[in-house]
Design a protein around this motif. Structure first.
Motif, PDB file in Angstrom:
ATOM      1  N   LEU A 136       0.837  -1.202   0.000  1.00 16.35           N
ATOM      2  CA  LEU A 136       0.000   0.000   0.000  1.00 16.35           C
ATOM      3  C   LEU A 136       0.872   1.251   0.000  1.00 16.35           C
ATOM      4  CD1 LEU A 136      -2.790   1.333   0.253  1.00 16.35           C
ATOM      5  CD2 LEU A 136      -2.602   1.076   2.740  1.00 16.35           C
ATOM      6  N   ASP A 137       1.900   1.248   0.824  1.00 22.54           N
ATOM      7  CA  ASP A 137       2.795   2.399   0.905  1.00 22.54           C
ATOM      8  C   ASP A 137       3.498   2.646  -0.427  1.00 22.54           C
ATOM      9  OD1 ASP A 137       4.272   4.433   2.489  1.00 22.54           O
ATOM     10  OD2 ASP A 137       5.993   3.144   2.055  1.00 22.54           O
ATOM     11  N   GLN A 138       3.992   1.566  -1.047  1.00 26.90           N
ATOM     12  CA  GLN A 138       4.666   1.697  -2.337  1.00 26.90           C
ATOM     13  C   GLN A 138       3.711   2.204  -3.416  1.00 26.90           C
ATOM     14  OE1 GLN A 138       8.097   0.856  -3.217  1.00 26.90           O
ATOM     15  NE2 GLN A 138       8.219   1.114  -1.006  1.00 26.90           N
ATOM     16  N   LEU A 139       2.486   1.707  -3.403  1.00 27.77           N
ATOM     17  CA  LEU A 139       1.511   2.094  -4.422  1.00 27.77           C
ATOM     18  C   LEU A 139       1.111   3.564  -4.267  1.00 27.77           C
ATOM     19  CD1 LEU A 139      -0.255   1.258  -6.803  1.00 27.77           C
ATOM     20  CD2 LEU A 139      -2.000   0.513  -5.175  1.00 27.77           C
ATOM     21  N   LEU A 140       0.922   4.009  -3.033  1.00 30.31           N
ATOM     22  CA  LEU A 140       0.552   5.415  -2.803  1.00 30.31           C
ATOM     23  C   LEU A 140       1.647   6.353  -3.319  1.00 30.31           C
ATOM     24  CD1 LEU A 140      -1.044   5.173   0.753  1.00 30.31           C
ATOM     25  CD2 LEU A 140      -2.214   5.848  -1.361  1.00 30.31           C
ATOM     26  N   LYS A 141       2.895   5.988  -3.102  1.00 29.68           N
ATOM     27  CA  LYS A 141       3.997   6.804  -3.606  1.00 29.68           C
ATOM     28  C   LYS A 141       3.978   6.856  -5.130  1.00 29.68           C
ATOM     29  CE  LYS A 141       7.078   5.932   0.323  1.00 29.68           C
ATOM     30  NZ  LYS A 141       8.293   5.197   0.785  1.00 29.68           N
ATOM     31  N   ARG A 142       3.701   5.708  -5.758  1.00 29.02           N
ATOM     32  CA  ARG A 142       3.656   5.679  -7.221  1.00 29.02           C
ATOM     33  C   ARG A 142       2.472   6.489  -7.750  1.00 29.02           C
ATOM     34  NH1 ARG A 142       6.004   2.806 -11.290  1.00 29.02           N
ATOM     35  NH2 ARG A 142       7.757   3.042  -9.854  1.00 29.02           N
ATOM     36  N   ILE A 143       1.329   6.384  -7.092  1.00 34.92           N
ATOM     37  CA  ILE A 143       0.150   7.152  -7.522  1.00 34.92           C
ATOM     38  C   ILE A 143       0.443   8.644  -7.461  1.00 34.92           C
ATOM     39  CG2 ILE A 143      -2.196   7.816  -6.814  1.00 34.92           C
ATOM     40  CD1 ILE A 143      -2.705   4.865  -6.179  1.00 34.92           C
ATOM     41  N   ASP A 144       1.152   9.073  -6.435  1.00 30.05           N
ATOM     42  CA  ASP A 144       1.513  10.484  -6.309  1.00 30.05           C
ATOM     43  C   ASP A 144       2.392  10.920  -7.482  1.00 30.05           C
ATOM     44  OD1 ASP A 144       1.674  13.008  -4.746  1.00 30.05           O
ATOM     45  OD2 ASP A 144       3.802  12.475  -4.629  1.00 30.05           O
ATOM     46  N   ALA A 178      -3.450   6.232 -18.133  1.00 31.96           N
ATOM     47  CA  ALA A 178      -3.880   4.831 -18.164  1.00 31.96           C
ATOM     48  C   ALA A 178      -3.351   4.088 -16.951  1.00 31.96           C
ATOM     49  CB  ALA A 178      -3.395   4.169 -19.452  1.00 31.96           C
ATOM     50  N   GLN A 179      -2.101   4.374 -16.572  1.00 30.79           N
ATOM     51  CA  GLN A 179      -1.535   3.690 -15.408  1.00 30.79           C
ATOM     52  C   GLN A 179      -2.175   4.178 -14.114  1.00 30.79           C
ATOM     53  OE1 GLN A 179       2.874   3.587 -13.788  1.00 30.79           O
ATOM     54  NE2 GLN A 179       2.602   2.072 -15.417  1.00 30.79           N
ATOM     55  N   LEU A 180      -2.527   5.459 -14.066  1.00 28.86           N
ATOM     56  CA  LEU A 180      -3.181   5.997 -12.870  1.00 28.86           C
ATOM     57  C   LEU A 180      -4.532   5.322 -12.654  1.00 28.86           C
ATOM     58  CD1 LEU A 180      -3.093   8.044 -10.572  1.00 28.86           C
ATOM     59  CD2 LEU A 180      -4.181   9.706 -12.111  1.00 28.86           C
ATOM     60  N   GLU A 181      -5.233   5.067 -13.742  1.00 30.78           N
ATOM     61  CA  GLU A 181      -6.553   4.421 -13.631  1.00 30.78           C
ATOM     62  C   GLU A 181      -6.424   3.032 -13.011  1.00 30.78           C
ATOM     63  OE1 GLU A 181     -10.283   2.916 -16.470  1.00 30.78           O
ATOM     64  OE2 GLU A 181      -8.664   4.160 -17.324  1.00 30.78           O
ATOM     65  N   ILE A 182      -5.491   2.236 -13.503  1.00 29.99           N
ATOM     66  CA  ILE A 182      -5.338   0.878 -12.961  1.00 29.99           C
ATOM     67  C   ILE A 182      -4.758   0.930 -11.548  1.00 29.99           C
ATOM     68  CG2 ILE A 182      -2.985   0.317 -13.751  1.00 29.99           C
ATOM     69  CD1 ILE A 182      -6.019  -1.994 -14.078  1.00 29.99           C
ATOM     70  N   LEU A 192      -5.499   0.249  -5.747  1.00 31.24           N
ATOM     71  CA  LEU A 192      -5.531   0.878  -4.418  1.00 31.24           C
ATOM     72  C   LEU A 192      -6.819   0.515  -3.680  1.00 31.24           C
ATOM     73  CD1 LEU A 192      -4.360   2.847  -2.315  1.00 31.24           C
ATOM     74  CD2 LEU A 192      -5.486   4.707  -3.572  1.00 31.24           C
ATOM     75  N   SER A 193      -7.944   0.604  -4.372  1.00 32.27           N
ATOM     76  CA  SER A 193      -9.229   0.249  -3.754  1.00 32.27           C
ATOM     77  C   SER A 193      -9.233  -1.215  -3.334  1.00 32.27           C
ATOM     78  CB  SER A 193     -10.378   0.513  -4.735  1.00 32.27           C
ATOM     79  OG  SER A 193     -10.469   1.885  -5.047  1.00 32.27           O
ATOM     80  N   HIS A 194      -8.632  -2.062  -4.160  1.00 32.85           N
ATOM     81  CA  HIS A 194      -8.557  -3.495  -3.873  1.00 32.85           C
ATOM     82  C   HIS A 194      -7.748  -3.750  -2.603  1.00 32.85           C
ATOM     83  CE1 HIS A 194      -8.293  -7.801  -4.915  1.00 32.85           C
ATOM     84  NE2 HIS A 194      -7.016  -7.724  -4.579  1.00 32.85           N
ATOM     85  N   ILE A 195      -6.594  -3.109  -2.486  1.00 30.16           N
ATOM     86  CA  ILE A 195      -5.724  -3.304  -1.325  1.00 30.16           C
ATOM     87  C   ILE A 195      -6.358  -2.714  -0.067  1.00 30.16           C
ATOM     88  CG2 ILE A 195      -3.501  -2.656  -0.299  1.00 30.16           C
ATOM     89  CD1 ILE A 195      -2.243  -2.882  -3.050  1.00 30.16           C
ATOM     90  N   GLU A 196      -7.002  -1.559  -0.207  1.00 32.76           N
ATOM     91  CA  GLU A 196      -7.618  -0.906   0.955  1.00 32.76           C
ATOM     92  C   GLU A 196      -8.756  -1.737   1.545  1.00 32.76           C
ATOM     93  OE1 GLU A 196      -6.749   3.850   0.306  1.00 32.76           O
ATOM     94  OE2 GLU A 196      -8.540   2.973  -0.631  1.00 32.76           O
ATOM     95  N   GLU A 197      -9.266  -2.669   0.759  1.00 29.66           N
ATOM     96  CA  GLU A 197     -10.279  -3.602   1.273  1.00 29.66           C
ATOM     97  C   GLU A 197      -9.632  -4.847   1.868  1.00 29.66           C
ATOM     98  OE1 GLU A 197     -12.880  -4.318  -1.997  1.00 29.66           O
ATOM     99  OE2 GLU A 197     -13.714  -2.266  -1.970  1.00 29.66           O
ATOM    100  N   ASN A 198      -8.308  -4.744   2.125  1.00 34.19           N
ATOM    101  CA  ASN A 198      -7.533  -5.797   2.782  1.00 34.19           C
ATOM    102  C   ASN A 198      -7.355  -7.040   1.907  1.00 34.19           C
ATOM    103  OD1 ASN A 198      -6.036  -6.113   5.167  1.00 34.19           O
ATOM    104  ND2 ASN A 198      -7.492  -7.610   5.959  1.00 34.19           N
TER     105      ASN A 198
END
Length: 367
Positions: free
Chosen positions: A138-146, A161-165, A170-176
């Motif tokens: 999650l931490d790595q993905l948030l940095k990449r999204i930024d 396109a990459q931001l969309e996926i 992110l939503s998938h991971i945030e649901e554990n």
């Protein structure tokens, strides 16, 4: 090939004992692969393969060389590792470099060995580690999204396109949910993300149930609980006693077989881990067999003959003409290369040939 399996687990679960057994076993069983310390926590371990012994029985070579896997011993993780507890992110980054995870789980009681959580509970232990891996992703993905979010605000279509996926993930991971269960894993943009970030929860996991000697003879409740959990995740669980594996590692082969027989086993837990890990990484071996050396060469499944030849030397691929191929079973049944030729079992294969596991090969090339 540089492919590695990372060992993870809580402190005092038998992870380092398992790693020590791997390295000692390698020293005892394969003189041509002395323990190779790349860093203090990495080792190259031979892949058990009885076929090499059968080839050597016929060819009588000077030496035998096995396929190998890299094993990486990651220091014990603790709750909060993703936030820097213990040595936290340093070791999580080491795991990220591995291609598969071997999660050692304590499945035995011993009042002399303290458990960091105060009691034995395999599922709780697994969930602690996997939660830390998920938090790290999650931490790595948030940095990449930024990062890609700033690019996407411009005219960068690829970034959009990459931001969309990335936001869907992110939503998938945030649901554990682990990355391995993400629905769009074949999406081109996800594959690019995963190539860069090497998501921890996207890696295949083998669970190593570390039991005591009694647990080897008869499945205990801790092992059965872990097996049920692994089955629900479509993952492998392999039972081993790290302490006994370390003892057996320096045994002669007949002593080892006698010990396994007394425990009602036909193969050690470590051998199962190495062999199954090799297969799950999509790897296989082809052989060369000469009086100097009988050797297993590691390739990915569905590799063409020229690409397989390149594993020996790049010139073999550049100047590839054709390959002489004998199936392993035919080589053994015909008592070697000459008998296979006389029986019409040797084939000449060209550039499109897909090498099969166990093929005995000789390459013709011209550079």
């Amino acid at each position: 090939m540089g492919l590695g399996i990372g060992l993870v687990g809580l402190p005092n679960v038998g992870k380092s004992t398992t790693f020590n057994a791997l390295t000692k076993a390698q020293n005892a069983e394969c003189a041509n692969y002395p323990f190779c310390t790349i860093e203090p926590n990495k080792a190259v371990v031979p892949v058990p393969d009885d076929r090499l012994g059968e080839l050597a029985r016929i060819v009588k070579p000077e030496r035998i060389q096995y396929s190998t896997l890299d094993f990486v011993d990651i220091a014990g993780l603790v709750k909060g590792a993703s936030k820097g507890e213990g040595l936290g992110n340093k070791f999580l980054s080491n795991i990220r470099e591995a291609d598969m995870i071997l999660h050692i789980v304590r499945c035995f009681e011993d009042e002399n060995i303290t458990h960091v959580e105060g009691s034995i509970d395999p599922i709780r232990d697994v969930e602690i580690i996997e939660q830390e891996l998920l938090f790290s992703d999650l931490d790595q993905l948030l940095k990449r999204i930024d990062t890609i979010g700033r690019k996407a605000r411009g005219s960068d279509r690829d970034a959009k396109a990459q931001l969309e996926i990335a936001n869907k993930l992110l939503s998938h991971i945030e649901e554990n949910n682990p990355v391995s269960t993400f629905a769009d894993k074949e999406d081109e943009q996800f594959l690019l993300l995963n190539k860069d970030l090497r998501f921890l929860t996207g890696k295949e996991i083998i669970y190593g149930a570390n039991v005591d000697e009694d647990g080897l003879v008869e499945d205990n409740d801790y092992y059965l609980t872990l097996k049920a959990y692994a089955d629900s995740r479509n993952s492998e669980v392999i039972k081993l006693c790290a302490k006994i594996e370390e003892e057996m590692a320096v045994f002669e082969e007949d002593e080892k077989l006698e010990m396994l027989e007394s425990l009602g086993a036909v193969e050690s837990g470590l051998d199962q881990i190495i062999r199954k890990g090799f297969a799950k990484l999509g790897l296989m071996s082809y052989f060369t067999a000469g009086v100097k050396e009988v050797r297993a060469w590691t390739i990915r499944r569905n590799t063409t003959a020229p690409k397989a030849a390149a594993v020996i030397h790049n010139d073999f691929e550049k100047g590839f003409i054709r390959a002489e191929v004998i199936a392993y079973d035919d080589f053994i049944a015909c008592n070697g290369e000459q008998g296979s030729k006389e029986a019409g079992k040797m084939r000449l294969e060209g550039k499109e040939y897909i090498v099969q596991d166990g093929d005995v090969m000789h390459f013709r090339f011209n550079v």
